[in-house]
Design an enzyme around this catalytic site. Structure first.
Site, PDB file in Angstrom:
ATOM      1  N   ASP A  86     -24.972 -39.158  76.172  1.00 36.69           N
ATOM      2  CA  ASP A  86     -23.696 -38.668  75.656  1.00 36.69           C
ATOM      3  C   ASP A  86     -23.579 -39.030  74.180  1.00 36.69           C
ATOM      4  O   ASP A  86     -23.936 -40.123  73.757  1.00 36.69           O
ATOM      5  CB  ASP A  86     -22.541 -39.281  76.453  1.00 36.69           C
ATOM      6  CG  ASP A  86     -21.238 -38.539  76.225  1.00 36.69           C
ATOM      7  OD1 ASP A  86     -20.759 -37.871  77.149  1.00 36.69           O
ATOM      8  OD2 ASP A  86     -20.689 -38.626  75.098  1.00 36.69           O
ATOM      9  N   GLU A 103     -13.862 -31.315  79.183  1.00 38.72           N
ATOM     10  CA  GLU A 103     -13.941 -30.753  77.834  1.00 38.72           C
ATOM     11  C   GLU A 103     -14.976 -29.639  77.750  1.00 38.72           C
ATOM     12  O   GLU A 103     -14.773 -28.663  77.033  1.00 38.72           O
ATOM     13  CB  GLU A 103     -14.326 -31.842  76.826  1.00 38.72           C
ATOM     14  CG  GLU A 103     -13.252 -32.888  76.590  1.00 38.72           C
ATOM     15  CD  GLU A 103     -13.770 -34.048  75.752  1.00 38.72           C
ATOM     16  OE1 GLU A 103     -14.855 -33.923  75.139  1.00 38.72           O
ATOM     17  OE2 GLU A 103     -13.093 -35.083  75.730  1.00 38.72           O
ATOM     18  N   HIS A 121     -21.210 -31.210  84.625  1.00 42.30           N
ATOM     19  CA  HIS A 121     -22.021 -32.360  84.225  1.00 42.30           C
ATOM     20  C   HIS A 121     -21.538 -33.598  84.947  1.00 42.30           C
ATOM     21  O   HIS A 121     -20.355 -33.765  85.206  1.00 42.30           O
ATOM     22  CB  HIS A 121     -21.977 -32.583  82.707  1.00 42.30           C
ATOM     23  CG  HIS A 121     -20.601 -32.585  82.119  1.00 42.30           C
ATOM     24  ND1 HIS A 121     -19.895 -31.432  81.901  1.00 42.30           N
ATOM     25  CD2 HIS A 121     -19.800 -33.596  81.716  1.00 42.30           C
ATOM     26  CE1 HIS A 121     -18.709 -31.730  81.378  1.00 42.30           C
ATOM     27  NE2 HIS A 121     -18.632 -33.041  81.270  1.00 42.30           N
ATOM     28  N   MET A 122     -22.491 -34.445  85.258  1.00 40.81           N
ATOM     29  CA  MET A 122     -22.212 -35.734  85.885  1.00 40.81           C
ATOM     30  C   MET A 122     -22.412 -36.811  84.835  1.00 40.81           C
ATOM     31  O   MET A 122     -23.482 -36.903  84.229  1.00 40.81           O
ATOM     32  CB  MET A 122     -23.183 -35.925  87.059  1.00 40.81           C
ATOM     33  CG  MET A 122     -23.080 -37.247  87.755  1.00 40.81           C
ATOM     34  SD  MET A 122     -24.416 -37.379  88.976  1.00 40.81           S
ATOM     35  CE  MET A 122     -23.744 -36.388  90.296  1.00 40.81           C
ATOM     36  N   HIS A 123     -21.374 -37.594  84.590  1.00 45.25           N
ATOM     37  CA  HIS A 123     -21.515 -38.742  83.685  1.00 45.25           C
ATOM     38  C   HIS A 123     -22.133 -39.897  84.483  1.00 45.25           C
ATOM     39  O   HIS A 123     -21.627 -40.240  85.557  1.00 45.25           O
ATOM     40  CB  HIS A 123     -20.154 -39.220  83.181  1.00 45.25           C
ATOM     41  CG  HIS A 123     -19.404 -38.250  82.324  1.00 45.25           C
ATOM     42  ND1 HIS A 123     -19.303 -38.383  80.960  1.00 45.25           N
ATOM     43  CD2 HIS A 123     -18.683 -37.147  82.641  1.00 45.25           C
ATOM     44  CE1 HIS A 123     -18.545 -37.401  80.469  1.00 45.25           C
ATOM     45  NE2 HIS A 123     -18.157 -36.638  81.475  1.00 45.25           N
TER      46      HIS A 123
HETATM   47  P1  AMP Z   1     -16.028 -34.003  79.899  1.00 47.76           P
HETATM   48  O1  AMP Z   1     -14.720 -34.518  79.360  1.00 47.76           O
HETATM   49  O2  AMP Z   1     -16.310 -34.529  81.282  1.00 47.76           O
HETATM   50  O3  AMP Z   1     -16.129 -32.498  79.798  1.00 47.76           O
HETATM   51  O4  AMP Z   1     -17.152 -34.664  79.003  1.00 47.76           O
HETATM   52  C1  AMP Z   1     -17.845 -33.999  77.993  1.00 47.76           C
HETATM   53  C2  AMP Z   1     -18.777 -35.007  77.376  1.00 47.76           C
HETATM   54  O5  AMP Z   1     -19.737 -34.319  76.604  1.00 47.76           O
HETATM   55  C3  AMP Z   1     -18.086 -36.008  76.445  1.00 47.76           C
HETATM   56  O6  AMP Z   1     -18.328 -37.330  76.914  1.00 47.76           O
HETATM   57  C4  AMP Z   1     -18.752 -35.745  75.093  1.00 47.76           C
HETATM   58  O7  AMP Z   1     -18.942 -36.921  74.336  1.00 47.76           O
HETATM   59  C5  AMP Z   1     -20.069 -35.128  75.507  1.00 47.76           C
HETATM   60  N1  AMP Z   1     -20.690 -34.252  74.519  1.00 47.76           N
HETATM   61  C6  AMP Z   1     -20.122 -33.194  73.867  1.00 47.76           C
HETATM   62  N2  AMP Z   1     -21.017 -32.618  73.053  1.00 47.76           N
HETATM   63  C7  AMP Z   1     -22.176 -33.299  73.200  1.00 47.76           C
HETATM   64  C8  AMP Z   1     -23.482 -33.187  72.634  1.00 47.76           C
HETATM   65  N3  AMP Z   1     -23.779 -32.238  71.723  1.00 47.76           N
HETATM   66  N4  AMP Z   1     -24.438 -34.063  73.009  1.00 47.76           N
HETATM   67  C9  AMP Z   1     -24.154 -35.015  73.908  1.00 47.76           C
HETATM   68  N5  AMP Z   1     -22.946 -35.177  74.488  1.00 47.76           N
HETATM   69  C10 AMP Z   1     -21.971 -34.341  74.142  1.00 47.76           C
END
Ligand code: AMP
Length: 123
Positions: free
Chosen positions: A31, A96, A101-103
């Protein structure tokens, strides 16, 4: 065809990312704004917009996401201490990026599961 996403561009290696794993079904990369010492996103290579868009046909890729998360956790040395897997969905889930995606988050004690927004209550 589903709209392109920033994550599908990472999958295709069109934009830079710290990719830690990739196979025929999933890609995992760090991330860009890590919430902990280990913060990796595991994504399907094809676009599924959100958890609410998952269908029966997605079962193989969803299983792979969990297996890859476990593998990365072992490689990162956090399997024994533990970690958290998070999938945000939709507006209330603060999603977002509309590419499932899985964190995978770990490497420090993570505290309680939810940080409630100020002034909110569970009821
Ligand atoms: P979510 O709120 O679950 O949609 O998380 C989206 C995640 O994507 C956030 O933690 C961002 O920091 C991450 N993110 C957005 N753009 C990128 C990128 N280009 N490379 C890596 N992580 C990203």
């Amino acid at each position: 065809m589903a709209a392109d996403t920033i994550f599908s561009r990472i999958v295709r290696r069109e934009i830079p990312a710290d990719i830690v794993y990739q196979d025929d079904l999933v890609t995992a990369f760090r991330d860009i704004e890590p919430a902990a010492p280990t913060h990796v996103l595991v994504v399907p290579n094809h676009i599924i917009a959100s958890a609410r868009d998952v269908t029966d046909a997605d079962e193989p890729v969803l299983g792979r996401m969990f297996a890859v998360a476990a593998r990365i956790a072992r490689e990162q040395g956090i399997a024994e201490t533990g970690y958290r897997l998070i999938v945000n969905c939709g507006e209330d889930g603060c999603q977002e990026v509309y590419h499932l995606h899985m964190h995978l988050i770990g490497g420090r004690p993570l505290g309680p599961m939810l940080a409630a927004p100020r002034g909110s209550s569970a009821h």
